[in-house]
Motif scaffolding. Structure first.
Motif, PDB file in Angstrom:
ATOM      1  N   ASP A  51      -7.111  -0.257   5.718  1.00  0.00           N
ATOM      2  CA  ASP A  51      -6.653   0.136   4.382  1.00  0.00           C
ATOM      3  C   ASP A  51      -5.643  -0.868   3.835  1.00  0.00           C
ATOM      4  OD1 ASP A  51      -8.245   2.349   4.582  1.00  0.00           O
ATOM      5  OD2 ASP A  51      -6.627   3.724   5.122  1.00  0.00           O
TER       6      ASP A  51
ATOM      7  N   ILE B 128      -0.400   7.716   4.806  1.00  0.00           N
ATOM      8  CA  ILE B 128      -1.278   6.675   5.346  1.00  0.00           C
ATOM      9  C   ILE B 128      -1.786   7.115   6.710  1.00  0.00           C
ATOM     10  CG2 ILE B 128      -1.339   4.295   6.199  1.00  0.00           C
ATOM     11  CD1 ILE B 128       0.660   3.602   3.975  1.00  0.00           C
TER      12      ILE B 128
ATOM     13  N   GLN C 223       6.492   2.703  -8.001  1.00  0.00           N
ATOM     14  CA  GLN C 223       5.632   3.469  -7.110  1.00  0.00           C
ATOM     15  C   GLN C 223       6.449   4.366  -6.174  1.00  0.00           C
ATOM     16  OE1 GLN C 223       3.246  -0.117  -5.729  1.00  0.00           O
ATOM     17  NE2 GLN C 223       1.614   1.413  -5.848  1.00  0.00           N
TER      18      GLN C 223
ATOM     19  N   LEU D  64       0.864  -1.181   0.000  1.00  0.00           N
ATOM     20  CA  LEU D  64       0.000   0.000   0.000  1.00  0.00           C
ATOM     21  C   LEU D  64       0.900   1.231   0.000  1.00  0.00           C
ATOM     22  CD1 LEU D  64      -2.785   1.395   0.321  1.00  0.00           C
ATOM     23  CD2 LEU D  64      -2.474   1.202   2.812  1.00  0.00           C
TER      24      LEU D  64
ATOM     25  N   ARG E   3       0.886   5.385  -0.719  1.00  0.00           N
ATOM     26  CA  ARG E   3      -0.012   6.531  -0.891  1.00  0.00           C
ATOM     27  C   ARG E   3       0.766   7.837  -0.845  1.00  0.00           C
ATOM     28  NH1 ARG E   3      -5.424   5.353   2.762  1.00  0.00           N
ATOM     29  NH2 ARG E   3      -6.423   3.885   1.301  1.00  0.00           N
ATOM     30  N   GLU E   4       0.634   8.620  -1.910  1.00  0.00           N
ATOM     31  CA  GLU E   4       1.289   9.921  -1.970  1.00  0.00           C
ATOM     32  C   GLU E   4       0.835  10.836  -0.840  1.00  0.00           C
ATOM     33  OE1 GLU E   4       3.347  13.134  -2.638  1.00  0.00           O
ATOM     34  OE2 GLU E   4       3.659  11.358  -3.881  1.00  0.00           O
ATOM     35  N   GLU E   5      -0.469  10.786  -0.510  1.00  0.00           N
ATOM     36  CA  GLU E   5      -1.007  11.686   0.520  1.00  0.00           C
ATOM     37  C   GLU E   5      -0.710  11.215   1.928  1.00  0.00           C
ATOM     38  OE1 GLU E   5      -4.364   8.794  -0.524  1.00  0.00           O
ATOM     39  OE2 GLU E   5      -2.659   9.790  -1.498  1.00  0.00           O
TER      40      GLU E   5
END
Length: 798
Positions: A499, A491, A515, A485, A487-489
């Motif tokens: 998630d 976790i 990624q 997992l 995520r740019e924003e």
């Protein structure tokens, strides 16, 4: 409908016909039919009018210059309006010209006639913009502010708030659903004589009228997008602030902001009116909103003044009382410094310095002032933020010996430096304190028990870490053997487990590296909290991509020497960090201690100890009262051993840890260079786990014999790792040893690790490090410590 918005446009927003069209478009697309508008004189009109007065006073010809100004206004009218409307405004302009000729022809003019002359610019702007709006189908009227704002005369006119409020409310009632374009900069006394509101008077007019009219928001449209965290003309990477508190904005204004002016903000302190600062040239862009309370975290702003005046006083009276009286007089210093009970230094702008000096000269007796000197060699650099105290240490570290000590109040840090140093210090302060916070992304490789413990620890500590580092350290990825997992924003901590459970079911290293490369962060640190051999084989690619590493996984540090050398070589070639304290001793500061000894000039001669909590527990418990094999099964049932106890009993784990420490002190060893005597009989080493457990009694006899032999010599048995290079001959071994009952290995809390280090400084009395060497929490703490060290190292390089 009552107006809810007031728009103010400055001279730069009304400089030519295109500007007027742009303003009309803004009013049609960003407002309502009942909004109010306040305008300044177009372009440099006010300066031009002052120039005409100066020419007239000096007895020089002014008629041609007046015609230039009138022609400028006529051109605006012709370019913006249809012929019929233009004819009406030309006739009004002709009347104004005649009035100006009359005023400029006077040999002497009183202050009201001077004010009347200077105020034509605002009247022309209001009249022209209202006519342009009407031609575009908008109900609009121009209003002379002398009919609205009534003031008592003084150095600066003092507005009669109640009377002015009543006049504004009456005007709004008479012009319902109509845009009123009001002149800025001017007001009137009780007799109707024109008064000027002074420097930046149009901005003050706007906020004052907004406050008196109970309007929700006032927008000042100008030639900049808003308030930046530094002057964008001087700092290339200055960024726009989305919001500021009113108190912060006021402090910034008092310290010389080119966009904000303190007087403009004063009407907003007693009302609930927000102030937006926007660009009329780019109305679609972001802007700055100033409100009583900022809607987002306070960002620091750096401001500077190239020249200030430093007033230095010797006084026998109270410095605090003098400062209070200066405040009462409206002569508040930019900053002040008290050196002992009798010396006070005050910083002022050049505009105020003479006025303050004159006032102080008249207070010599009241405050027992014995001397007053001025220095004009200084400039000012300041940082403004509601969290200014958080930046004091960083700010102070940047100061040269020529700078004054940091002055601090609740909203700012201020220093004075010699004027030639102002620009350089401003850039340094912005880069260190107010520039874009370095974003350090963290990706966790291994989301098992220790990984979960680290997430809990990181959740609790990240806010303080970010404050201390003045950076943004964010968890951007979670990776296990089955899913990833990223995520740019970032976790979120509240739902991370859900998630992650919902993440994709498979990943590959090419996908993972793709990624990671897409993440927008200044630095990326991965945390290897796994036992994966395949992951360690990809360390070279992590380093090749500029990714830092924290390892609890001991396989890379104890891998083949050529592989280890290659990793270290990559780190040397690039500005990369790899820390692996958690791979040996968990949270115990073993590698820290070895590095400190090296840095102090010491030389490590021997390292030994019990590096396995499992083996410590077994031999602290083993006294012959129960067979050793039975004790192993008991430990397995308690979760003290690995699922396959041979992983502990083989000694391979301790062998790897000893190799890591050996390499840490500069020894280039392979794993095979460390002799290993396993507790697992050779006949049981390769059988299945089930068979091993069924035949575990085969461990009993060898251990019982070893225990009996040790007792015969009044000793105890412990499973020990030992490295000794004394005398130039290296001995490295992991095996069962007999030790004296008072030896550091002999009396441990079951489950502890112990490290005994002998060096040139620690010979007869070795350095001993002892404590829990395994466990979720302590291992997670070691990983977090390594992460924090890497972040600090990265930020020190800025």
């Amino acid at each position: 409908m009552a107006p809810c918005h007031l728009h103010k446009f400055g001279g730069s927003s009304l400089a030519d016909a295109d500007c007027y069209r742009r303003v009309a478009h803004i009013l049609l697309t960003h407002g309502h039919s009942s909004d109010l508008v306040v305008v300044s004189a177009a372009g440099k009109t006010t300066n031009f009018l002052y120039k005409l007065l100066s020419l007239s006073d000096a007895g020089q010809l002014w008629q041609e210059e007046l015609q230039v100004l009138i022609s400028y206004q006529q051109t605006l009218i012709e370019q913006l309006l249809s012929s019929d409307t233009a004819r009406v405004l030309r006739e009004r302009l002709s009347t104004d010209k005649a009035q100006l000729v009359s005023l400029l022809s006077l040999e002497q003019r009183n202050v009201y006639q001077v004010n009347q002359t200077v105020s034509f610019g605002e009247r022309w702007s209001a009249r022209l913009l209202a006519a342009l709006l009407r031609e575009q189908g908008v109900a609009a009227s121009h209003v002379d502010a002398t009919s609205l704002l009534i003031a008592d005369e003084g150095a600066v006119p003092r507005i009669r708030h109640e009377e002015s409020r009543n006049r504004i409310k009456a005007c709004l009632a008479n012009h319902a659903n109509e845009r009123l374009v009001i002149t800025g900069f001017i007001c009137a006394n009780e007799h109707g004589d024109t008064l000027l509101l002074g420097r930046n008077g149009s901005d003050f007019s706007a906020t004052l009228i907004a406050a008196l009219a109970d309007i929700d928001r006032c927008t000042i449209w100008t030639d900049v997008e808003g308030v930046f965290n530094a002057d964008p003309n001087k700092i290339n990477d200055a960024t726009l602030l989305s919001s500021m508190s009113l108190l912060e904005a006021d402090r910034l204004a008092r310290l010389g902001s080119p966009v904000l002016h303190s007087r403009t903000l004063q009407p907003l302190f007693d009302v609930d009116v927000s102030l937006a600062v926007r660009s009329s040239y780019a109305s679609h862009t972001d802007f700055t909103l100033i409100a009583r309370e900022s809607t987002s975290a306070s960002a620091p702003v750096v401001t500077s003044l190239p020249e200030v005046v430093l007033l230095s006083l010797q006084l026998a009276g109270s410095a605090d009382e003098l400062l209070a009286e200066l405040n009462n007089q409206g002569l508040t210093a930019l900053a002040s410094w008290k050196q002992g009970p009798t010396h006070l230094s005050l910083a002022y702008t050049h505009e105020l310095a003479e006025q303050v000096s004159s006032w102080l000269a008249g207070q010599t007796d009241n405050f027992a002032i014995s001397s007053l000197t001025q220095s004009r060699d200084y400039g000012l650099v300041a940082l403004v933020s509601s969290g200014a105290h958080l930046y004091r240490r960083s700010f102070a570290r940047l100061l040269s010996r020529d700078a004054l000590p940091v002055y601090q109040d609740g909203l700012s840090l201020v220093t004075l430096v010699p004027s030639p140093q102002v620009n350089l210090l401003t850039q340094k302060v912005h880069r260190r304190c107010a520039g874009p916070r370095k974003r350090i992304g963290v990706v966790l490789l291994g989301a098992g028990n220790i990984g979960q413990a680290w997430i809990d620890l990181f959740r609790r500590s990240v806010k303080q870490l970010n404050t201390e580092l003045e950076a943004r350290v964010e968890l951007l990825g979670l990776v296990s053997s089955r899913k990833a997992l990223i995520r740019e924003e970032g976790i979120g901590f509240d739902n991370w487990q859900q998630d992650f459970d919902n993440a994709g079911e498979s990943w590959s290293y090419p996908q993972l590296f793709e990624q990671l490369a897409a993440l927008k962060c200044d630095e990326l640190v991965t945390l290897d909290i796994s036992a994966s051999a395949s992951l360690t084989l990809h360390y070279p690619e992590f380093f090749a991509r500029g990714i830092h590493m924290v390892s609890a996984n001991k396989l890379a540090g104890s891998g083949p020497l050529a592989f280890y050398r290659d990793l270290k070589r990559q780190l040397g070639f690039r500005r990369l960090y790899w820390r692996y304290n958690a791979s040996c001793g968990a949270g115990l500061p073993v590698q820290h201690a070895l590095n400190d000894l090296h840095n102090s000039g010491d030389r490590v001669e021997a390292i030994g100890g019990i590096f396995s909590g499992t083996l410590c527990w077994l031999f602290e418990q083993y006294d012959g009262s129960k067979p050793f094999g039975e004790l192993v099964l008991e430990a397995r049932a308690l979760g003290i051993t690995e699922p396959d106890p041979r992983d502990d009993l083989s000694g391979r784990d301790m062998q790897r840890k000893l190799l890591i420490l050996a390499r840490e002190i500069g020894l280039e060893l392979e794993l095979e260079d460390i002799a290993l005597v396993s507790l697992v009989p050779e006949a049981l080493a390769q059988v299945s786990l089930e068979e091993f457990l069924s035949r575990i009694d085969e461990l009993n006899e060898p251990l019982a014999e070893a225990l009996a032999d040790a007792r015969a010599q009044d000793k105890v048995i412990r499973y020990v790792a030992q490295l000794d290079k004394q005398g130039g001959k290296l001995k490295a071994r992991v095996a069962l040893e007999q030790v004296e009952p008072d030896h550091p290995y002999a009396n441990l809390t079951p489950g502890d690790n112990v490290f005994v280090i002998r060096s040139g400084f620690y010979q007869n009395n070795p350095l001993i490090i002892r404590g829990p060497g395994a466990g979720r929490e302590v291992t997670a703490a070691a990983v977090q410590s390594d992460l924090a060290h890497i972040c600090r190292d990265l930020l020190q390089e800025q």
